[in-house]
Enzyme design. Sequence first.
Site, PDB file in Angstrom:
ATOM      1  N   ASP A 108       0.839  -1.194   0.000  1.00  0.00           N
ATOM      2  CA  ASP A 108       0.000   0.000   0.000  1.00  0.00           C
ATOM      3  C   ASP A 108       0.881   1.253   0.000  1.00  0.00           C
ATOM      4  O   ASP A 108       2.115   1.147   0.075  1.00  0.00           O
ATOM      5  CB  ASP A 108      -0.911  -0.050   1.241  1.00  0.00           C
ATOM      6  CG  ASP A 108      -2.284   0.505   0.953  1.00  0.00           C
ATOM      7  OD1 ASP A 108      -2.407   1.320   0.034  1.00  0.00           O
ATOM      8  OD2 ASP A 108      -3.236   0.121   1.666  1.00  0.00           O
ATOM      9  N   ASP A 140     -10.972   2.416  -2.956  1.00  0.00           N
ATOM     10  CA  ASP A 140     -11.371   1.163  -2.288  1.00  0.00           C
ATOM     11  C   ASP A 140     -12.825   0.799  -2.574  1.00  0.00           C
ATOM     12  O   ASP A 140     -13.713   1.652  -2.494  1.00  0.00           O
ATOM     13  CB  ASP A 140     -11.242   1.332  -0.772  1.00  0.00           C
ATOM     14  CG  ASP A 140      -9.805   1.445  -0.324  1.00  0.00           C
ATOM     15  OD1 ASP A 140      -8.898   1.423  -1.170  1.00  0.00           O
ATOM     16  OD2 ASP A 140      -9.599   1.561   0.901  1.00  0.00           O
TER      17      ASP A 140
END
Length: 451
Positions: free
Chosen positions: A177, A238
Amino acid sequence: MLFNHYQDNRSAIAVKIPRMGFAVAFCVLALAAPILTLDNGLMRTPPMGWLAWERYRCDIDCQNDPKNCISEGLFRDMADRLSEDGWRELGYSYINIDDCWSDMNRDGNGRLQADAKRFPSGIPHLARYIHNRGLKLGIYGDMGTHTCGGYPGTTLDKITTDAQTFADWEIDMLKLDGCYSNVTEQEQGYPAMSKALNATGRPIAYSCSWPAYQGGLPPQVNYTLLGEICNLWRNYGDIQDSWSSVLNIADWFFKNQDILQPAAGPGRWNDPDMLVIGDFGLSMDQSRSQMALWAIMAAPLFMSNDLRTISSEARTILQNKVAITINQDPMGVQGRRLLVESSGIEVFWRPLSDKTSALVFFSRRTDMPYRYQTSLGKLHYATGTYQIYDVFAQREMPALKDSTSFLVSINPTGVVMWYISAPADEDQDNAHAGGKLRGPAFHRSANHILL
Ligand code: GLA
């Protein structure tokens, strides 16, 4: 070596689907810009498996929520289900840990360590448990000072250590990430981790969230470079457990398909994020839509759901063999949206190996099933008679000529998905068509049939 495979693969596209104009256009585009893939030989088809984040987030309350908290028990449970309920045989082979697995501090040697309360047996033990079931284990890290959930991140000076730790633990995939880092650190860190993973000698697939932090589009994002260093990458925000989220993601990917579609291929995939089929937010029609559109996009299929309690309807969609075959097509060409109709109907297409292809008719409507009329000819299919398999109805349809007009009934927010092949004996007759779009006969009206 991999580069040669890749070249072979791309040339095969031109040979295998000479009769489809769009496919030929794809080939020319793709051949004009050859891209190297990450040199680990992994993920020649989009990865499939299970990933904790969307459903389980950062639930670390094992005392009050022992079945759902981020702990070794959760991953063992899901590994049991993947291996015992028919998922692994269909290709769902990764069990991926996401954020909130680690201790808040590195150990005395500066290495990441799992939270000892929630992972008392340790990650290497969990890896063995998962490998013993014929599955693979993925883990999560973050290029930056902290993970998005506030756990220790991987700063530039820690890249080699963390890559080696993951290799020592026999990890098979890393999602890296990008929270808490700046543009320069990301520019250095993402390629450096790719190199560090390769240098461990263990094949570790590499999922980069980098482009999602750069806005997902050029000039900030360099998709050529990503294809060289990552096996997959998150391009966009997301996913959440809702239809609006699925639709928003699909819309973004297809709106930008001219940029994203050529970036994908064997070993390098765009990742529109997890499948939320089997959770709470999608109807069955919407679940089929997510499965169909993710298959068209050649997207990684990581479910984030509870495989211990999943409904049989959701399981049937996720275990649909033909949808999976389409997603996993070895040619690895990402599909495209062909048409946006003012009626709210959209048509998607993906060219597949052995002269097959997939079509998806999708309805954005919210009123009632819509009877959409078209013909394969209108959708740029060359002259011929095609065999049609309705993927979700799970039945063979009557053979269909390119010129025959047909009606297909699409439920609100739902899809009809077809797997299409031309009968073998038609190939010779039509070989001369050479990928040209059809001529004037294309517009001739014919009796339409209801399929
Ligand atoms: C980011 C990622 C998500 C998930 C969380 C974890 O938001 O995009 O997929 O990994 O971080 O904190």
